[in-house]
Motif scaffolding. Structure first.
Motif, PDB file in Angstrom:
ATOM      1  N   PRO A   1       0.805  -1.236   0.000  1.00 28.86           N
ATOM      2  CA  PRO A   1       0.000   0.000   0.000  1.00 28.86           C
ATOM      3  C   PRO A   1       0.830   1.276   0.000  1.00 28.86           C
ATOM      4  CG  PRO A   1      -0.826  -1.553   1.633  1.00 28.86           C
ATOM      5  CD  PRO A   1       0.440  -2.134   1.086  1.00 28.86           C
ATOM      6  N   ARG A   2       1.956   1.279   0.680  1.00 28.45           N
ATOM      7  CA  ARG A   2       2.784   2.499   0.715  1.00 28.45           C
ATOM      8  C   ARG A   2       3.345   2.817  -0.659  1.00 28.45           C
ATOM      9  NH1 ARG A   2       6.565   2.998   5.832  1.00 28.45           N
ATOM     10  NH2 ARG A   2       6.768   5.016   4.842  1.00 28.45           N
TER      11      ARG A   2
ATOM     12  N   ARG B   1       2.015   1.858  -3.531  1.00 26.98           N
ATOM     13  CA  ARG B   1       0.859   2.265  -4.348  1.00 26.98           C
ATOM     14  C   ARG B   1       0.502   3.721  -4.073  1.00 26.98           C
ATOM     15  NH1 ARG B   1      -3.491  -1.044  -6.553  1.00 26.98           N
ATOM     16  NH2 ARG B   1      -2.395  -2.805  -5.668  1.00 26.98           N
ATOM     17  N   SER B   2       0.540   4.143  -2.825  1.00 28.95           N
ATOM     18  CA  SER B   2       0.236   5.539  -2.477  1.00 28.95           C
ATOM     19  C   SER B   2       1.297   6.486  -3.024  1.00 28.95           C
ATOM     20  CB  SER B   2       0.158   5.703  -0.966  1.00 28.95           C
ATOM     21  OG  SER B   2      -0.934   4.997  -0.456  1.00 28.95           O
ATOM     22  N   PHE B   3       2.556   6.087  -2.950  1.00 25.39           N
ATOM     23  CA  PHE B   3       3.631   6.924  -3.477  1.00 25.39           C
ATOM     24  C   PHE B   3       3.491   7.104  -4.991  1.00 25.39           C
ATOM     25  CE2 PHE B   3       7.938   7.261  -5.312  1.00 25.39           C
ATOM     26  CZ  PHE B   3       8.291   8.485  -4.779  1.00 25.39           C
TER      27      PHE B   3
ATOM     28  N   GLY C   1       0.785   6.725  -6.807  1.00 24.33           N
ATOM     29  CA  GLY C   1      -0.433   7.492  -7.059  1.00 24.33           C
ATOM     30  C   GLY C   1      -0.242   8.980  -6.812  1.00 24.33           C
ATOM     31  N   THR C   2       0.502   9.317  -5.771  1.00 26.65           N
ATOM     32  CA  THR C   2       0.769  10.726  -5.475  1.00 26.65           C
ATOM     33  C   THR C   2       1.582  11.371  -6.588  1.00 26.65           C
ATOM     34  OG1 THR C   2       0.709  10.253  -3.111  1.00 26.65           O
ATOM     35  CG2 THR C   2       1.782  12.296  -3.788  1.00 26.65           C
TER      36      THR C   2
ATOM     37  N   ILE D   1      -6.961   7.843  -7.410  1.00 28.34           N
ATOM     38  CA  ILE D   1      -7.199   7.662  -5.976  1.00 28.34           C
ATOM     39  C   ILE D   1      -7.874   6.315  -5.707  1.00 28.34           C
ATOM     40  CG2 ILE D   1      -8.515   8.540  -3.995  1.00 28.34           C
ATOM     41  CD1 ILE D   1      -7.949  11.361  -5.146  1.00 28.34           C
TER      42      ILE D   1
ATOM     43  N   MET E   1      -5.224   3.816  -5.896  1.00 21.64           N
ATOM     44  CA  MET E   1      -4.372   3.909  -4.704  1.00 21.64           C
ATOM     45  C   MET E   1      -5.002   3.192  -3.504  1.00 21.64           C
ATOM     46  SD  MET E   1      -3.140   7.867  -4.963  1.00 21.64           S
ATOM     47  CE  MET E   1      -2.700   7.993  -3.256  1.00 21.64           C
ATOM     48  N   ALA E   2      -6.315   3.194  -3.424  1.00 23.57           N
ATOM     49  CA  ALA E   2      -7.003   2.573  -2.301  1.00 23.57           C
ATOM     50  C   ALA E   2      -6.872   1.057  -2.326  1.00 23.57           C
ATOM     51  CB  ALA E   2      -8.464   2.978  -2.291  1.00 23.57           C
TER      52      ALA E   2
END
Length: 71
Positions: A3-4, A6-8, A10-11, A60, A63-64
């Protein structure tokens, strides 16, 4: 994918999306709206200012992560 990570990713994608979208929207406005009245500019920037939200929502959502099924 963690998840981290994926969030990076996505950001970074959202930042690039906003920069590229702003450049394209402003370029289109300066090339096509030069001789139009103020209200056409207002409508264009209102519409184009909200349109970037659609691809951002998809990023987003990605990213979730996948939707977990509840039993």
């Amino acid at each position: 994918m963690p998840p981290r990570l994926r969030s990076f990713i996505g950001t970074i994608l959202i930042i690039f999306l906003v920069i590229i979208y702003a450049l394209v929207a402003t370029t289109i406005a300066t090339l096509t709206l030069a001789n139009y009245p103020w209200w056409v500019h207002l409508l264009y920037f209102l519409f184009s200012g909200l349109l970037w939200i659609l691809p951002a929502m998809l990023i987003i959502k990605w990213m979730a992560g996948p939707v977990r099924k509840s039993d």
